[in-house]
Scaffold this active site. Structure first.
Site, PDB file in Angstrom:
ATOM      1  NE  ARG A  86       1.716  73.899  55.961  1.00  0.00           N
ATOM      2  CZ  ARG A  86       2.894  74.551  56.181  1.00  0.00           C
ATOM      3  NH1 ARG A  86       3.123  75.683  56.931  1.00  0.00           N
ATOM      4  NH2 ARG A  86       4.054  73.725  55.801  1.00  0.00           N
ATOM      5  CE1 TYR A 216      -2.383  73.653  49.573  1.00  0.00           C
ATOM      6  CE2 TYR A 216      -2.070  74.538  51.641  1.00  0.00           C
ATOM      7  CZ  TYR A 216      -1.955  73.735  50.890  1.00  0.00           C
ATOM      8  OH  TYR A 216      -0.900  72.625  50.838  1.00  0.00           O
ATOM      9  CE  LYS A 225      -0.120  70.170  58.066  1.00  0.00           C
ATOM     10  NZ  LYS A 225       0.872  69.174  58.534  1.00  0.00           N
ATOM     11  CG  HIS A 245       4.568  67.765  61.025  1.00  0.00           C
ATOM     12  ND1 HIS A 245       5.168  68.763  60.285  1.00  0.00           N
ATOM     13  CD2 HIS A 245       3.407  67.613  60.231  1.00  0.00           C
ATOM     14  CE1 HIS A 245       4.834  68.526  59.128  1.00  0.00           C
ATOM     15  NE2 HIS A 245       3.608  68.214  59.012  1.00  0.00           N
ATOM     16  CB  SER A 267       5.715  70.628  54.918  1.00  0.00           C
ATOM     17  OG  SER A 267       5.183  70.936  56.103  1.00  0.00           O
ATOM     18  CB  CYS A 269      10.675  66.023  54.010  1.00  0.00           C
ATOM     19  SG  CYS A 269      11.304  67.382  53.822  1.00  0.00           S
ATOM     20  CG  ASN A 273       6.640  58.902  49.042  1.00  0.00           C
ATOM     21  OD1 ASN A 273       5.616  58.713  48.545  1.00  0.00           O
ATOM     22  ND2 ASN A 273       7.551  59.511  48.322  1.00  0.00           N
ATOM     23  CG  ASP A 294       0.516  65.810  58.127  1.00  0.00           C
ATOM     24  OD1 ASP A 294       1.939  66.083  57.721  1.00  0.00           O
ATOM     25  OD2 ASP A 294      -0.237  66.616  58.344  1.00  0.00           O
ATOM     26  CB  SER A 384      -0.946  69.780  42.638  1.00  0.00           C
ATOM     27  OG  SER A 384       0.201  68.959  42.256  1.00  0.00           O
ATOM     28  NE  ARG A 385      -0.002  69.649  49.657  1.00  0.00           N
ATOM     29  CZ  ARG A 385       0.535  69.445  50.904  1.00  0.00           C
ATOM     30  NH1 ARG A 385       0.016  68.602  51.818  1.00  0.00           N
ATOM     31  NH2 ARG A 385       1.574  70.375  51.530  1.00  0.00           N
ATOM     32  CG  ASN A 512      13.886  55.170  52.652  1.00  0.00           C
ATOM     33  OD1 ASN A 512      15.163  55.370  51.955  1.00  0.00           O
ATOM     34  ND2 ASN A 512      13.051  56.159  52.292  1.00  0.00           N
TER      35      ASN A 512
HETATM   36  C1  OXD Z   1       2.065  70.248  55.533  1.00  0.00           C
HETATM   37  C2  OXD Z   1       0.943  69.427  55.071  1.00  0.00           C
HETATM   38  O1  OXD Z   1       2.083  71.198  54.811  1.00  0.00           O
HETATM   39  O2  OXD Z   1       0.701  68.082  55.808  1.00  0.00           O
HETATM   40  O3  OXD Z   1       2.891  69.837  56.311  1.00  0.00           O
HETATM   41  O4  OXD Z   1       0.284  69.892  54.394  1.00  0.00           O
HETATM   42 MN    MN Z   2       2.208  68.147  57.303  1.00  0.00          MN
END
Ligand code: OXD
Ligand code: MN
Length: 601
Positions: A86, A216, A225, A245, A267, A269, A273, A294, A384-385, A512
């Site tokens: 982004r 992207y 977003k 978010h 983002s 973090c 997971n 998200d 990478s996603r 966690n």
């Molecule tokens: C971010 C995403 O950047 O979810 O927060 O891709």
């Molecule tokens: Mn996000």
């Protein structure tokens, strides 16, 4: 200009799902007259359409077919190397006045910006196909659900939107034929993917997004977003709900008691997971289910906050994903997934840093260059996603399609902090919780272009995503609290605190669950805690640490408050509020003063 997205010509019965809504048709005609595409492709989201677009994308090198035996129906996409994250510096909120966008957003005047974008879009789709994607955010029967329509000249966008949203027929049905119904207009063009002509512009008052010059995901899947957060947060304030978010997860005890929790982490973090957590063996019988990873849209019902996940897929960070860190994500991305900017092995599989097993002896890196374990460069880009449907997740919550949403018992804020911030603590009440969110900070990650590892304030993890004045956003949180008779309890977590040796003190990932269990205990009013200047802190014996290999000193450090560090932290809160100017609500200023007082001897 090199043609990045040559036109495609579908056979009869594909690409002709023209909607009946006259407002949509008029708008599409207007954009087509401006961008002058070779042809218009009306998407319906069907399997047949998808297969056709995948085949065309492979022909045009937009997708690389992976080894279909190893990863069925999976493909690799490589974005332009200048276009991998982004771009916050080119993300703009175009409200009539600068004050409405506030100090945390880039702002430009709407009329001038429309004119500039029109100049950039003039003839931009020459020789290209213009795709029209109707999509829906949220379950089919939810009062929170919104419809959007994205025009794009990128096949990758169409294929990804089909995974990330409820696309096609279902959206058109929800929109109906009333030309006055509410829907979001989104225009995207790759142009020539030049970072000097890259702008992600939001016009909240017009419910419109225009994104140019990027391919992207975060810049071009306009549902995510741009609509679900930036425009969404603006609509949420005017309509009395919340667009956040946040991940949403379900926690079920062995006795069958279930709670839902929403958590805002910046983002990259660990939201995905956490949303897919598998409890360690010690928590036999406990089950975690994913509603979203998200974004949460939340509204008040019977005095409680209820949440839906507006999305239909996950656009997650790949590096670090493994059977150790996130088995449910690994199972999700083993099929029907689009990978972006990972490495390609010689046998047609994908690879990234942190994947299970040894690295391949040779691969092509994310740019398509030769790579070996001796290479200095990373094989996969750090941002990478994967793009994968929620249906692939073995831990998907049963109520994901429930229109009324799921009731939220707790909200968790959390950032990536090496020091200062304890593993977990609970706010004294809603307003104090809003203060925890408003002063949240995190070390920056690769999800956005720019320096990595710098501590920055990221209120409610919304700094790059709040589509209006952040002071009004804080006030909206405070106002929502007044309308809640049974508000969620609010917590702050930090999985990332480090010891003097620079190593993480907390094992994270599945462990966690131990923190989550304390949070649930607090929600059920039976977890122990001690009052501290920052909020309710668990003492070491309030956390279930059985069968965990961690030493006592580490636990003390994780839960400890260092007064000197907190003096600096409170000063940083003040500096942040001062930097925002007079827009910070008095209540939050008061919270800061009270926090400072609680630290006085
Ligand atoms: C971010 C995403 O950047 O979810 O927060 O891709
Ligand atoms: Mn996000």
């Amino acid at each position: 200009m090199k043609n990045l997205a040559p036109a495609i010509f579908p056979p009869k019965g594909i690409g002709d799902a023209k909607p009946g809504n006259a407002a949509v048709l008029d708008w599409v005609n207007e954009i087509a007259a401006l961008t002058e595409p070779e042809n218009i492709f009306w998407c319906d989201g069907s399997d047949r359409e998808n297969e056709f677009l995948i085949a065309e994308s492979m022909k045009q090198n937009v997708l690389i077919e992976l080894n279909q035996k190893k990863v069925p129906r999976c493909y690799l996409h490589r974005s332009d190397p200048n276009d991998v994250a982004r771009v916050e510096q080119f993300t703009i909120v175009c409200t009539p006045t600068k004050e409405e966008a506030g100090p945390t957003n880039n702002w430009s005047e709407p009329r001038e910006t429309y004119a500039k974008l029109r100049r950039l879009l003039k003839g931009a789709m020459h020789g290209r196909t213009m795709f029209v994607i109707p999509y829906m955010m949220g379950p089919a029967d939810s009062p929170l659900t919104k419809v959007g329509c994205e025009i794009t000249d990128s096949k990758y966008v169409v294929l990804s939107m089909r995974i990330m949203t409820r696309m096609g027929e279902i959206a058109l049905k929800r929109l109906g034929n009333d030309p006055h119904s509410e829907w979001n207009r989104g225009v995207h063009s790759l142009l020539d993917v030049n970072s000097e002509r890259r702008f992600i512009c939001h016009f909240p008052q017009d419910n419109t997004i225009i994104s140019v010059g990027s391919g992207y995901g975060g810049n071009v899947l306009l549902s995510k977003k741009c609509l679900a957060l930036r425009i969404g947060s603006y609509l949420a304030r005017t309509q009395g709900w919340m667009a956040e978010h946040m991940l949403i997860l379900g926690v079920e005890s062995p006795e069958g008691r279930k709670h839902y929790v929403a958590a805002a982490f910046p983002s990259a973090c660990g939201k995905t997971n956490f949303a897919m957590l598998i409890p360690p063996a010690h928590f036999k019988g406990w089950k975690i289910t994913t509603v979203g990873d998200d974004i949460a849209w939340m509204r008040i019902r019977d005095g409680r906050l209820y949440a839906v996940n507006p999305e239909n897929g996950y656009f997650g960070v790949v590096p670090g994903t493994s059977y150790k860190s996130n088995p449910n994500a690994m199972r999700s991305i083993a099929h029907d997934t689009i990978y972006t900017n990972v490495a390609l092995t010689d046998d047609g599989d994908v690879w990234w840093e942190g994947k299970d097993g040894p690295p391949p002896a040779h691969a092509l890196d994310w740019r398509g260059d030769d790579w070996t374990p001796e290479s200095k460069e990373k094989a996969a880009h750090p941002n990478s996603r994967f793009t994968t449907p929620v249906r692939n997740n073995p831990a998907l919550d049963f109520d994901i399609e429930k229109g009324e949403g799921v009731p939220i018992s707790a909200i968790i804020f959390g950032g990536r902090r090496s020091d200062t911030v304890p593993l977990v603590y609970q706010a004294f009440d809603w307003n104090h919780g809003v203060y925890l969110g408003a002063t949240m900070a995190s070390e920056t990650t690769a999800a956005a272009a720019g320096a990595v590892g710098r501590v920055r304030r990221d209120p409610m993890a919304m700094l790059p995503f709040c589509g209006y004045n952040i002071g009004d956003y804080f006030q909206h949180w405070l106002d929502m609290g007044k309308r809640l008779t049974t508000p969620p309890l609010i917590f702050n977590v930090n999985w990332f605190r480090k010891g003097a040796d620079g190593k993480f003190l907390w094992p994270g990932f599945g462990e966690n669950m131990r923190v989550l269990k304390w949070i649930i205990d607090r929600c059920e009013r039976n977890g122990g805690a001690v009052e501290s200047p920052v909020g309710w802190l668990p003492s070491p014996h309030d956390l279930d640490l059985a069968e965990l290999d961690i030493d006592h000193n580490a636990v003390d450090e994780l839960l400890g408050l260092d007064h000197e560090e907190w003096q600096k932290e409170i000063a940083a809160h003040k500096e942040f509020f001062d930097s925002l100017g007079r827009i910070v609500p008095k209540e939050l200023q008061k919270q800061r003063e009270q926090l400072a007082t609680r630290f006085e001897p």
